[in-house]
Motif scaffolding. Structure first.
Motif, PDB file in Angstrom:
ATOM      1  N   PHE A   1       0.842  -1.194   0.000  1.00 21.10           N
ATOM      2  CA  PHE A   1       0.000   0.000   0.000  1.00 21.10           C
ATOM      3  C   PHE A   1       0.879   1.247   0.000  1.00 21.10           C
ATOM      4  O   PHE A   1       1.923   1.279   0.647  1.00 21.10           O
ATOM      5  N   TYR A   2       0.444   2.260  -0.725  1.00 17.81           N
ATOM      6  CA  TYR A   2       1.222   3.502  -0.783  1.00 17.81           C
ATOM      7  C   TYR A   2       0.315   4.727  -0.761  1.00 17.81           C
ATOM      8  O   TYR A   2      -0.866   4.661  -1.108  1.00 17.81           O
ATOM      9  N   TYR A   3       0.897   5.835  -0.321  1.00 20.77           N
ATOM     10  CA  TYR A   3       0.304   7.161  -0.430  1.00 20.77           C
ATOM     11  C   TYR A   3       1.216   7.960  -1.365  1.00 20.77           C
ATOM     12  O   TYR A   3       2.433   7.973  -1.169  1.00 20.77           O
ATOM     13  N   PHE A   4       0.643   8.630  -2.337  1.00 19.55           N
ATOM     14  CA  PHE A   4       1.451   9.437  -3.247  1.00 19.55           C
ATOM     15  C   PHE A   4       0.950  10.869  -3.232  1.00 19.55           C
ATOM     16  O   PHE A   4      -0.228  11.135  -3.480  1.00 19.55           O
ATOM     17  N   VAL A   5       1.857  11.793  -2.914  1.00 18.41           N
ATOM     18  CA  VAL A   5       1.532  13.217  -2.883  1.00 18.41           C
ATOM     19  C   VAL A   5       2.371  13.925  -3.946  1.00 18.41           C
ATOM     20  O   VAL A   5       3.594  13.839  -3.929  1.00 18.41           O
ATOM     21  N   LYS A   6       1.694  14.583  -4.859  1.00 21.98           N
ATOM     22  CA  LYS A   6       2.412  15.334  -5.891  1.00 21.98           C
ATOM     23  C   LYS A   6       3.008  16.612  -5.311  1.00 21.98           C
ATOM     24  O   LYS A   6       2.464  17.200  -4.368  1.00 21.98           O
ATOM     25  N   SER A   7       4.091  17.038  -5.906  1.00 22.66           N
ATOM     26  CA  SER A   7       4.705  18.305  -5.521  1.00 22.66           C
ATOM     27  C   SER A   7       3.689  19.426  -5.652  1.00 22.66           C
ATOM     28  O   SER A   7       2.931  19.490  -6.623  1.00 22.66           O
TER      29      SER A   7
ATOM     30  N   SER B   1       9.879   4.417   5.973  1.00 20.80           N
ATOM     31  CA  SER B   1       9.972   4.621   7.418  1.00 20.80           C
ATOM     32  C   SER B   1      10.732   3.469   8.066  1.00 20.80           C
ATOM     33  O   SER B   1      10.991   2.446   7.438  1.00 20.80           O
ATOM     34  N   GLY B   2      11.078   3.634   9.317  1.00 23.94           N
ATOM     35  CA  GLY B   2      11.933   2.661   9.994  1.00 23.94           C
ATOM     36  C   GLY B   2      11.182   1.505  10.607  1.00 23.94           C
ATOM     37  O   GLY B   2      10.169   1.050  10.108  1.00 23.94           O
ATOM     38  N   GLY B   3      11.662   1.037  11.722  1.00 24.78           N
ATOM     39  CA  GLY B   3      11.054  -0.102  12.397  1.00 24.78           C
ATOM     40  C   GLY B   3      12.047  -1.234  12.641  1.00 24.78           C
ATOM     41  O   GLY B   3      12.843  -1.162  13.559  1.00 24.78           O
ATOM     42  N   PRO B   4      12.014  -2.320  11.809  1.00 19.45           N
ATOM     43  CA  PRO B   4      11.126  -2.469  10.646  1.00 19.45           C
ATOM     44  C   PRO B   4       9.683  -2.663  11.078  1.00 19.45           C
ATOM     45  O   PRO B   4       9.421  -3.176  12.163  1.00 19.45           O
TER      46      PRO B   4
ATOM     47  N   GLY C   1       5.924   9.143   8.135  1.00 20.47           N
ATOM     48  CA  GLY C   1       6.554  10.208   7.367  1.00 20.47           C
ATOM     49  C   GLY C   1       5.552  11.197   6.827  1.00 20.47           C
ATOM     50  O   GLY C   1       5.800  12.408   6.780  1.00 20.47           O
ATOM     51  N   LEU C   2       4.391  10.691   6.417  1.00 26.69           N
ATOM     52  CA  LEU C   2       3.367  11.540   5.815  1.00 26.69           C
ATOM     53  C   LEU C   2       2.818  12.575   6.782  1.00 26.69           C
ATOM     54  O   LEU C   2       2.599  13.732   6.429  1.00 26.69           O
ATOM     55  N   VAL C   3       2.589  12.161   8.041  1.00 27.03           N
ATOM     56  CA  VAL C   3       1.892  13.028   8.990  1.00 27.03           C
ATOM     57  C   VAL C   3       2.803  13.621  10.066  1.00 27.03           C
ATOM     58  O   VAL C   3       2.548  14.720  10.554  1.00 27.03           O
ATOM     59  N   TYR C   4       3.886  12.927  10.420  1.00 29.13           N
ATOM     60  CA  TYR C   4       4.717  13.416  11.516  1.00 29.13           C
ATOM     61  C   TYR C   4       6.033  14.042  11.072  1.00 29.13           C
ATOM     62  O   TYR C   4       6.668  14.740  11.872  1.00 29.13           O
ATOM     63  N   GLU C   5       6.462  13.785   9.847  1.00 26.24           N
ATOM     64  CA  GLU C   5       7.815  14.203   9.490  1.00 26.24           C
ATOM     65  C   GLU C   5       7.886  15.120   8.270  1.00 26.24           C
ATOM     66  O   GLU C   5       8.184  16.297   8.408  1.00 26.24           O
ATOM     67  N   VAL C   6       7.640  14.595   7.078  1.00 25.89           N
ATOM     68  CA  VAL C   6       7.945  15.374   5.875  1.00 25.89           C
ATOM     69  C   VAL C   6       6.740  15.600   4.983  1.00 25.89           C
ATOM     70  O   VAL C   6       6.861  16.231   3.933  1.00 25.89           O
TER      71      VAL C   6
ATOM     72  N   ILE D   1       6.277  12.847  -3.387  1.00 24.96           N
ATOM     73  CA  ILE D   1       6.742  11.799  -2.477  1.00 24.96           C
ATOM     74  C   ILE D   1       5.808  10.591  -2.531  1.00 24.96           C
ATOM     75  O   ILE D   1       4.586  10.731  -2.429  1.00 24.96           O
ATOM     76  N   ILE D   2       6.410   9.409  -2.686  1.00 22.20           N
ATOM     77  CA  ILE D   2       5.697   8.137  -2.537  1.00 22.20           C
ATOM     78  C   ILE D   2       5.982   7.634  -1.127  1.00 22.20           C
ATOM     79  O   ILE D   2       7.124   7.319  -0.797  1.00 22.20           O
ATOM     80  N   PHE D   3       4.955   7.560  -0.296  1.00 24.44           N
ATOM     81  CA  PHE D   3       5.099   7.012   1.051  1.00 24.44           C
ATOM     82  C   PHE D   3       4.662   5.541   0.994  1.00 24.44           C
ATOM     83  O   PHE D   3       3.482   5.248   0.759  1.00 24.44           O
ATOM     84  N   LEU D   4       5.598   4.622   1.198  1.00 24.75           N
ATOM     85  CA  LEU D   4       5.331   3.204   0.985  1.00 24.75           C
ATOM     86  C   LEU D   4       5.261   2.438   2.305  1.00 24.75           C
ATOM     87  O   LEU D   4       6.171   2.524   3.135  1.00 24.75           O
ATOM     88  N   ASP D   5       4.190   1.673   2.470  1.00 25.05           N
ATOM     89  CA  ASP D   5       4.069   0.775   3.617  1.00 25.05           C
ATOM     90  C   ASP D   5       4.811  -0.521   3.312  1.00 25.05           C
ATOM     91  O   ASP D   5       4.310  -1.381   2.574  1.00 25.05           O
ATOM     92  N   GLU D   6       6.002  -0.649   3.844  1.00 22.30           N
ATOM     93  CA  GLU D   6       6.795  -1.864   3.645  1.00 22.30           C
ATOM     94  C   GLU D   6       7.604  -2.114   4.903  1.00 22.30           C
ATOM     95  O   GLU D   6       7.892  -1.186   5.645  1.00 22.30           O
ATOM     96  N   PRO D   7       7.974  -3.366   5.207  1.00 20.04           N
ATOM     97  CA  PRO D   7       7.663  -4.588   4.461  1.00 20.04           C
ATOM     98  C   PRO D   7       6.229  -5.036   4.683  1.00 20.04           C
ATOM     99  O   PRO D   7       5.427  -4.327   5.309  1.00 20.04           O
ATOM    100  N   LEU D   8       5.902  -6.224   4.173  1.00 18.12           N
ATOM    101  CA  LEU D   8       4.585  -6.809   4.312  1.00 18.12           C
ATOM    102  C   LEU D   8       4.120  -6.771   5.768  1.00 18.12           C
ATOM    103  O   LEU D   8       4.931  -6.932   6.683  1.00 18.12           O
TER     104      LEU D   8
END
Length: 485
Positions: free
Chosen positions: A54-60, A74-77, A84-89, A119-126
């Motif tokens: 799953f991803y969130y994509f926000v255009k410039s 984002s970290g973790g894993p 990243g989308l809401v708390y960081e960038v 920015i593509i914000f990607l939910d990874e890994p599975l």
């Protein structure tokens, strides 16, 4: 000429209707339509596309046709890119003062990196965020396989969004992403070595074009950035000098630790040695410190089933636990990040929110978690914890890199990051100096001949853009615009 027109027609078609994605114009908790382009969706990877990322994509918000595009990890894993989308960038932030059972509300973030980049914000890994598997076998994988799945995701994402192929592309992230991002970058680099422009192929139908592009990376890859990156296991050895420098432990204990442990504080086997006794005292002294940002109140650790952190007296209202300062109409947190991060759990688990994000029903077996703590169980096998060899290899490729450290982070202290950068042994081309924001020191920086820039963010913690959004905004904007910090 026919083939060129045919391919151009395909590009327009794919651009107008991205596969398995939806445009989000409204979000529960945000007042009015979103003032930016948000797209969410899934892309299937691995065998038979059994892993759905799953991803969130926000255009410039500036010029998406020309501005750079980032993949954010984002970290973790196991931490959702929603972090990243809401708390960081990203362009959103929570404005809820205290959780009272209602849906937390969202506000615009003035220092979003989407002001100058897509920015593509990607939910990874599975099993991170809203990503899921369609089969039971898809749940068993290694960290290297997960990196390969991200690479496959990128190939397919660019096929669905060919209008961005010519944009400068970067991979960014922080924390545990310091382990995996260099591997992802290496995979991209390896693909680019064998790239042949697809217009050199002679094909007649769309499926042939699609097949070739699945095996190519025609993107304009430029480099990567990492914040407070986990890089090698021995980083824990740098927590002792960090805490001494911050005045958290005494000179006497620091000297005794150095003498009895010989600088090695990891994997101490015996529990009855002078070293282990000193380490016990050390842990007691810092047990009440928020290790992600030593200046913040300590309120325990993140939980997948959050509870509100109350003051020691518990007679004060929840409202008093949250103190906010207005700055450019943006609400800043001045209380435990655990409480603030919990707002995302309350928000993302709301059925109306998931419907607005076009989350597939029935795919989240448990409640949504900002960081899935169980991701590191037997289903996700960690096979390596040292990314220095990848940095070493990438340094020979000519890619640009930005490595930055919030200087108040005890999880990955700035001393450890400086140590592995020094280990790369590249000449300094711009020596240690301050970088400025509004005539104030935003941090310090140094550049190397391998196109690597290192920077500290003064007052920043483990996620520097969260703690110092304005400074981090200007730092990254200057770097990605290839300007001196």
């Amino acid at each position: 000429m026919f083939y060129l027109l045919f391919v151009a027609t395909l590009f327009v078609h794919v651009q107008s209707v991205p596969q398995n994605s939806s445009i989000v114009e409204y979000l529960p908790g945000f007042d009015g339509p979103l003032p930016f382009y948000l797209e969410t969706g899934y892309i299937g990877v691995a065998k038979s596309e059994e892993v759905q990322l799953f991803y969130y994509f926000v255009k410039s918000e500036s010029d998406p046709k020309k501005d750079p595009i980032l993949l954010w990890i984002s970290g973790g894993p196991g931490c959702s890119s929603f972090t990243g989308l809401v708390y960081e960038v990203g362009p959103l932030a929570f404005g809820q003062k205290a959780y009272n059972g209602s849906l937390p509300f969202l506000v615009s973030r003035p220092y979003s990196w989407t002001k100058f980049a897509s920015i593509i914000f990607l939910d990874e890994p599975l099993n991170t965020g809203f990503s899921y598997a369609t089969t039971s076998t898809g749940h068993n994988y290694t960290d290297l396989q997960a990196c390969g799945q991200v690479y496959e995701f990128l190939r397919k994402w660019f096929i669905n969004h060919p209008e961005f192929i010519s944009n400068s592309f970067y991979v960014s992230g922080d924390s545990y992403a310091g382990i995996t991002v260099p591997v992802m970058v290496q995979l991209i680099s390896n693909a680019l070595r064998f790239y042949i422009p697809f217009f050199s192929f002679n094909f007649n139908i769309y499926h042939e074009w699609k097949k070739y592009c699945f095996n190519l990376m025609a993107i304009s890859f430029k480099g990567y950035s990492l914040g407070n990156p986990k890089t090698f296991p021995e980083e824990v050895n740098y927590k002792i000098p960090f805490c001494h420098g911050m005045g958290l432990i005494s000179d006497e204990l620091y000297e005794s630790l150095k003498q009895t442990c010989k600088g090695e504080y990891l994997n101490i086997k015996s529990t009855h040695t002078p070293c282990s006794e000193n380490l016990k005292i050390f842990k007691e002294l810092v047990s009440g410190i928020c290790d992600e940002q030593v200046l913040e109140p300590y309120c325990g650790t993140y939980s997948e089933e959050p509870k509100l952190c109350q003051s020691s007296s518990e007679r004060r209202s929840l409202e008093e636990n949250f103190i906010f300062l207005n700055r450019d109409d943006f609400i800043y947190r001045r209380i435990s990040r655990v409480d603030t991060h919990n707002l995302s759990v309350y928000w993302a688990n709301d059925p109306k929110v998931q419907e607005a994000l076009h989350v597939r029903k029935g795919t989240i077996k448990r409640t949504w978690a900002r960081c899935r703590q169980s991701i590191g169980d037997k289903s996700y096998a960690i096979t390596f914890m040292n990314s220095i060899p990848y940095h070493t290899n990438l340094s020979t490729k000519g890619y640009r890199s930005l490595i930055y450290s919030g200087d108040h982070d005890m999880v990955v202290p700035f001393q450890s990051t400086q140590a592995w950068i020094k280990f790369l042994n590249y000449p300094i081309i711009d020596d240690w100096r301050p970088w400025m924001v509004d005539e104030q020191v935003g941090g310090y920086t140094r550049s190397y001949s391998n196109h690597m820039t290192y920077a500290t963010v003064k007052g920043g913690g483990h996620t520097a853009p969260e703690d110092r959004p304005e400074e981090s905004f200007h730092m990254f904007k200057r770097w990605i615009s290839q300007q001196p910090l």
